[in-house]
Design an enzyme around this catalytic site. Structure first.
Site, PDB file in Angstrom:
ATOM      1  CE  LYS A 211      -0.964  24.303  10.578  1.00  0.00           C
ATOM      2  NZ  LYS A 211      -2.298  24.475  11.140  1.00  0.00           N
ATOM      3  CE  LYS A 264      -0.462  20.649  12.126  1.00  0.00           C
ATOM      4  NZ  LYS A 264      -1.671  21.385  12.372  1.00  0.00           N
TER       5      LYS A 264
HETATM    6  C1  PBG Z   1      -5.849  23.999  11.431  1.00  0.00           C
HETATM    7  C2  PBG Z   1      -5.076  22.797  11.743  1.00  0.00           C
HETATM    8  C3  PBG Z   1      -4.619  21.848  10.820  1.00  0.00           C
HETATM    9  C4  PBG Z   1      -4.055  20.821  11.568  1.00  0.00           C
HETATM   10  C5  PBG Z   1      -4.130  21.163  12.909  1.00  0.00           C
HETATM   11  N1  PBG Z   1      -4.761  22.410  13.010  1.00  0.00           N
HETATM   12  C6  PBG Z   1      -4.765  21.776   9.350  1.00  0.00           C
HETATM   13  C7  PBG Z   1      -4.336  22.872   8.510  1.00  0.00           C
HETATM   14  O1  PBG Z   1      -3.561  23.745   8.892  1.00  0.00           O
HETATM   15  O2  PBG Z   1      -4.810  22.883   7.378  1.00  0.00           O
HETATM   16  C8  PBG Z   1      -3.489  19.570  10.962  1.00  0.00           C
HETATM   17  C9  PBG Z   1      -3.333  18.397  11.853  1.00  0.00           C
HETATM   18  C10 PBG Z   1      -3.094  17.109  11.171  1.00  0.00           C
HETATM   19  O3  PBG Z   1      -2.929  17.033   9.933  1.00  0.00           O
HETATM   20  O4  PBG Z   1      -3.065  16.102  11.881  1.00  0.00           O
HETATM   21  N2  PBG Z   1      -5.396  25.225  11.766  1.00  0.00           N
END
Ligand code: PBG
Length: 340
Positions: A211, A264
């Site tokens: 991520k 992601k």
């Molecule tokens: C939070 C989380 C995020 C997303 C999914 N879970 C945002 C972040 O890490 O700030 C983002 C999903 C998206 O942008 O569609 N842990």
């Protein structure tokens, strides 16, 4: 008038070319026959935002066509998704500020919004696979995925303890799969152990393994009012420049007990999806995140691109790169298009 560049079709002699790739592109049937990547409704995971209250859905301004649903309307949306053949949803809560605190205690309240929502979905549409997010940000008054120290550091091991409680309470409410998206070290192993100790040996873990610290999450943070109150997430989420590091994260999560791994965002990281695919036999998920959704919606609204075609091409590219599963706010739309 015939220009000297135009071939004379009558006297033209065909070239003897042994290889003519165009032979297999001549008509739709041939093209279908040799199509490599396939996007199908079973690949789709539909992310949904839930909020307190009833009979209300509020469109997320930066995500046209996506809503924060109160539980009653969310159930209707889940039913509709199920009718379209979507078999899995990913749940994200939008909490009022007064439910947020420094250690995200609301995240493991057995009667919290997420826990009530899981139970209601499992009662109403039992076959729907419910995936829950495990991270502190929607519950944290700091908007960070971990506990913040006095000096503004994100505390790893203290956070993991909360993540375990959160995951166990989600499993107790009936979540099929918990999905840690926080990027703390060692959280997959700790959550696996916590789930097993509590008797939830069959609850799966979808690890947000690679991520990245990404600007593509902007609209999502609007949806949940969960933007960090200070700084950024770069001490826990990965640097956009790194691909090999993704393999380290994947390897650790698999050793610690992940059932599936995720990359992601997806679109700007297709190379990472490909790399991860080549390095694990586990199912690989890709998250077509909020910013990717917003860009397509905005350009389509202006009439600059063909939304349906761009959506199908984009999601197919993720399958081609090696993703088995795709989390996408376009899930319902894609399911409809696939059914046509
Ligand atoms: C939070 C989380 C995020 C997303 C999914 N879970 C945002 C972040 O890490 O700030 C983002 C999903 C998206 O942008 O569609 N842990």
């Amino acid at each position: 008038m015939t220009s000297s560049l135009t071939p004379d079709l009558k006297t033209h002699q065909s070239r003897s070319l042994p290889r003519r790739p165009r032979r297999l592109r001549r008509n739709p049937a041939l093209r279908k026959m040799v199509q490599e990547a396939h996007l199908s409704v079973e690949d789709l995971i539909y992310p949904l935002f839930v909020t307190e209250g009833e009979n209300t859905r509020v469109e997320v301004p930066s995500m046209p066509g996506s809503y924060r649903y109160t539980l009653d309307l969310l159930l209707a949306e889940v039913k509709e998704a199920s009718k379209l053949g979507i078999c899995s949803i990913a749940l994200f809560p939008a909490l009022p500020e007064d439910k947020k605190d420094a250690t995200a205690t609301e995240s493991y309240n057995p009667n919290g919004l997420v826990q009530r929502t899981i139970r209601a979905i499992k009662e109403t549409v039992p076959e729907m696979i419910v995936i829950t997010d495990v991270a502190l940000d929607p519950f944290s008054d700091q908007g960070h995925d971990g506990i913040v120290s006095e000096t503004g550091e994100i505390l790893n091991d203290e956070t993991v303890e909360v993540l375990v409680k959160m995951a166990v309470s989600q499993a107790a409410a009936g979540a099929d799969i918990v999905a840690p998206s926080d990027m703390m070290d060692g959280r997959i192993g700790a959550i696996r152990e916590g789930l097993d100790h509590a008797g939830y040996t069959n609850t799966g873990i979808l690890a947000y393994s690679a991520k990245y610290a990404s600007a593509y999450y902007g609209p999502f943070r609007d949806a949940l009012d969960s933007a960090p109150k200070f700084g950024d997430k770069k001490t826990y989420q990965m640097d956009a420049a790194n691909a090999r590091e993704a393999l380290t994260e994947i390897e650790l999560d698999i050793q610690e007990g992940a059932d599936m791994v995720m990359v992601k965002p997806a679109l700007a990281y297709l190379d990472v999806i490909h790399l991860v695919r080549q390095n694990t036999n586990l199912p690989v998920a890709a998250y077509n995140v909020s910013g990717e959704y917003a860009m397509i919606k905005a350009a389509a609204e202006k009439g600059w691109i063909d939304e349906e075609k761009i959506v199908m091409e984009t999601l197919t590219s993720m399958k081609r790169a090696g993703a088995d599963l795709i989390l996408s706010y376009f899930a319902k739309q894609v399911a409809q298009l696939l059914a046509e």
